[in-house]
Design an enzyme around this catalytic site. Structure first.
Site, PDB file in Angstrom:
ATOM      1  N   CYS A 227      41.588  40.810  29.962  1.00  0.00           N
ATOM      2  CA  CYS A 227      42.702  40.936  30.906  1.00  0.00           C
ATOM      3  C   CYS A 227      43.620  39.717  30.789  1.00  0.00           C
ATOM      4  O   CYS A 227      44.194  39.494  29.732  1.00  0.00           O
ATOM      5  CB  CYS A 227      42.183  41.173  32.314  1.00  0.00           C
ATOM      6  SG  CYS A 227      43.456  41.833  33.447  1.00  0.00           S
TER       7      CYS A 227
ATOM      8  N   HIS B  43      39.394  46.149  31.166  1.00  0.00           N
ATOM      9  CA  HIS B  43      38.154  45.477  31.548  1.00  0.00           C
ATOM     10  C   HIS B  43      36.967  46.192  30.905  1.00  0.00           C
ATOM     11  O   HIS B  43      36.575  47.268  31.370  1.00  0.00           O
ATOM     12  CB  HIS B  43      37.995  45.484  33.067  1.00  0.00           C
ATOM     13  CG  HIS B  43      38.955  44.584  33.770  1.00  0.00           C
ATOM     14  ND1 HIS B  43      38.654  43.276  34.087  1.00  0.00           N
ATOM     15  CD2 HIS B  43      40.222  44.790  34.199  1.00  0.00           C
ATOM     16  CE1 HIS B  43      39.688  42.721  34.696  1.00  0.00           C
ATOM     17  NE2 HIS B  43      40.660  43.616  34.775  1.00  0.00           N
TER      18      HIS B  43
ATOM     19  N   GLU C 181      33.897  45.534  31.192  1.00  0.00           N
ATOM     20  CA  GLU C 181      32.786  45.620  32.153  1.00  0.00           C
ATOM     21  C   GLU C 181      32.956  46.775  33.131  1.00  0.00           C
ATOM     22  O   GLU C 181      32.001  47.150  33.820  1.00  0.00           O
ATOM     23  CB  GLU C 181      32.635  44.298  32.910  1.00  0.00           C
ATOM     24  CG  GLU C 181      33.696  44.003  33.952  1.00  0.00           C
ATOM     25  CD  GLU C 181      34.967  43.399  33.391  1.00  0.00           C
ATOM     26  OE1 GLU C 181      35.808  42.953  34.187  1.00  0.00           O
ATOM     27  OE2 GLU C 181      35.134  43.379  32.147  1.00  0.00           O
TER      28      GLU C 181
END
Length: 219
Positions: free
Chosen positions: A89, A199, A201
């Site tokens: 990001c 992202h 994750e």
């Protein structure tokens, strides 16, 4: 055992990122310790370096610079020693020459280009598209394929939350994009460096695959 250092400079979803890396390492058998750290000596000795980031470009740059010795350790380990690096990001945006978010802020200069506000074209019915660009979008990969993107295909989904995007000066540095009223850079990279606007994750199977690939990547 090697160390994958996730830099803690007060910006980024560190807990989620660390858990995702730990899961990717466990599923692939990668022999590495996932360590969230604000200690530049850990970064200076790490085998892989991860820089997350959320919020404004200038705030993230200031936060990183405020951690004594961290910028120097990061540049020495990544830019000089050539260990694998992943920016996430705003951590990816900091790889650019500069960010144009409210003020012009100098970036790392690793990926020539600037970070500018997204200005998407309207929807087909004339409604303006929302900014920030938030939610799932489909990846469009650029050739040639990159090792960190092995097993990831056109049309795979990734999760985005951002109002600004990196515009690389050189097309070969843009490894993937998405369409949101026009092309938006999703992944950049060169040499031992790679960065994702989305992202990993939060991107489920696509994100875990990318993290697993990063942990085995030997540029």
């Amino acid at each position: 055992m090697g160390v994958t250092a996730i830099i803690d400079y007060g910006s980024g979803n560190l807990r989620s990122a660390a858990k995702a890396f730990e899961r990717a390492a466990a599923e692939t058998g990668a022999v590495t310790e996932i360590r969230v750290t604000d200690d530049p000596t850990v970064v200076a000795g790490a085998d892989r370096v991860v820089l997350p980031g959320v919020g404004a470009f200038a705030d993230c740059r200031a936060g990183l610079d405020a951690v004594g010795g961290m910028r120097e350790a990061l540049f020495r380990r990544v830019d000089e020693d050539g260990v694998p690096f992943l920016g996430i990001c705003v951590g990816m945006q900091l790889m650019a020459d500069a960010g144009h978010e409210h003020v012009v802020t100098e970036g790392f200069g690793w990926i020539p280009g600037v970070v500018e506000r997204i200005e998407p074209a309207p929807e087909a019915d004339g409604r303006p598209r929302k900014v920030p660009h938030m939610g799932w979008n489909t990846l469009i990969l650029n050739a040639p394929p990159h090792p960190v993107l092995a097993g990831i295909n056109d049309g795979d989904h990734a999760y985005f939350v951002h109002s600004y995007a990196l515009r690389p000066a050189r097309t070969e540095h843009r490894l993937a994009q998405v369409d949101y009223g026009g092309p938006i850079t999703a992944i950049v990279g060169r040499d031992n460096m790679i960065g994702t606007q989305f992202h990993p994750e939060k991107s489920q199977a696509t994100g875990l695959r990318l993290l697993a690939n990063f942990l085995s990547w030997t540029p």
